[in-house]
Design a protein around this motif. Structure first.
Motif, PDB file in Angstrom:
ATOM      1  N   ASP A  24     -64.668   5.025 -84.663  1.00  0.00           N
ATOM      2  CA  ASP A  24     -64.899   6.048 -85.922  1.00  0.00           C
ATOM      3  C   ASP A  24     -63.701   6.691 -86.061  1.00  0.00           C
ATOM      4  O   ASP A  24     -62.868   6.554 -87.211  1.00  0.00           O
ATOM      5  CB  ASP A  24     -65.993   7.014 -86.051  1.00  0.00           C
ATOM      6  CG  ASP A  24     -67.258   6.309 -86.252  1.00  0.00           C
ATOM      7  OD1 ASP A  24     -67.473   5.040 -86.400  1.00  0.00           O
ATOM      8  OD2 ASP A  24     -68.381   6.999 -86.027  1.00  0.00           O
ATOM      9  N   CYS A  25     -63.038   7.378 -85.207  1.00  0.00           N
ATOM     10  CA  CYS A  25     -61.839   8.238 -85.366  1.00  0.00           C
ATOM     11  C   CYS A  25     -60.560   7.644 -84.507  1.00  0.00           C
ATOM     12  O   CYS A  25     -59.367   8.299 -84.917  1.00  0.00           O
ATOM     13  CB  CYS A  25     -61.943   9.593 -84.986  1.00  0.00           C
ATOM     14  SG  CYS A  25     -62.207  10.126 -83.108  1.00  0.00           S
ATOM     15  N   GLY A  26     -60.656   6.787 -83.486  1.00  0.00           N
ATOM     16  CA  GLY A  26     -59.734   6.378 -83.099  1.00  0.00           C
ATOM     17  C   GLY A  26     -59.286   6.824 -81.543  1.00  0.00           C
ATOM     18  O   GLY A  26     -58.400   6.389 -80.987  1.00  0.00           O
ATOM     19  N   GLU A  27     -60.142   7.925 -81.356  1.00  0.00           N
ATOM     20  CA  GLU A  27     -59.709   8.696 -80.179  1.00  0.00           C
ATOM     21  C   GLU A  27     -59.804   7.723 -78.900  1.00  0.00           C
ATOM     22  O   GLU A  27     -60.649   6.957 -78.847  1.00  0.00           O
ATOM     23  CB  GLU A  27     -60.934   9.854 -79.998  1.00  0.00           C
ATOM     24  CG  GLU A  27     -60.694  10.676 -78.860  1.00  0.00           C
ATOM     25  CD  GLU A  27     -59.311  11.662 -78.788  1.00  0.00           C
ATOM     26  OE1 GLU A  27     -58.877  12.177 -77.864  1.00  0.00           O
ATOM     27  OE2 GLU A  27     -58.960  12.113 -80.000  1.00  0.00           O
ATOM     28  N   VAL A  28     -58.923   7.932 -78.112  1.00  0.00           N
ATOM     29  CA  VAL A  28     -58.830   7.237 -76.622  1.00  0.00           C
ATOM     30  C   VAL A  28     -58.902   8.202 -75.591  1.00  0.00           C
ATOM     31  O   VAL A  28     -58.091   9.097 -75.622  1.00  0.00           O
ATOM     32  CB  VAL A  28     -57.705   6.399 -76.500  1.00  0.00           C
ATOM     33  CG1 VAL A  28     -57.796   5.556 -75.403  1.00  0.00           C
ATOM     34  CG2 VAL A  28     -57.665   5.321 -77.797  1.00  0.00           C
TER      35      VAL A  28
END
Length: 167
Positions: A112-116
């Motif tokens: 959804d947000c691309g957080e890794v």
């Protein structure tokens, strides 16, 4: 996935990580050239994994004449020396200073947000190596990328559902 603006390259954590990277490279009798250092600083300053062409654009903004092969050579050096990881699913790079080159990297990637987030799950690696050994296979390197939804995005989804059911 839209890229977030990077923080100033001079922030203390970036400077400290660059100093640590310099020490690691010197201990290996290699050289962190100005270009390699700048590419690493851009990766360190980025708030999310960054692609090679985004790095190239930022270098061109500063120098005007950066070419793809120079960026890829710098990335190859940083990868070989264990200073960054390539996240295949995103075709992007993320800093990883302080681990041994080739350590078993494991990433959680929010769709959804691309957080890794890089995690350390030694039991997963042990199970993988055991399963490989049963087949007579020797693992040379491991990168695990798991895609899903982070806690913050799950909370937003639950909050949105709660708000819509109230109306």
């Amino acid at each position: 996935m839209p890229e977030r603006e990077s923080a100033p390259i001079t922030r203390p954590s970036v400077a400290a990580k660059l100093a640590q990277a310099q020490a690691i490279v010197e201990a290996r009798r290699a050289r962190l050239t100005p270009l390699r250092r700048e590419v690493l600083s851009l990766i360190l300053a980025a708030e999310s994994p960054i692609g090679a062409y985004d790095l190239l654009a930022r270098l061109r903004d500063r120098h005007g004449n950066a070419a793809p092969p120079t960026v890829y050579r710098a990335l190859d050096f940083l990868l070989e020396n264990g200073l960054i990881h390539r996240i295949s699913r995103l075709a992007a790079f993320i800093a990883c200073i302080g681990h041994a080159p080739g350590h078993a990297a494991q990433f959680l990637i929010c769709r959804d947000c691309g957080e890794v987030a890089e995690i350390d799950a030694p039991d997963v690696i042990t199970a993988l190596k055991s399963a490989a050994a049963q087949r007579g296979f020797t693992i040379a390197g491991v990168t695990i990328e798991a895609e899903g939804v982070c806690a913050a995005c799950q909370a937003r989804t639950l909050s949105s559902k709660a708000e819509s059911s109230e109306t």
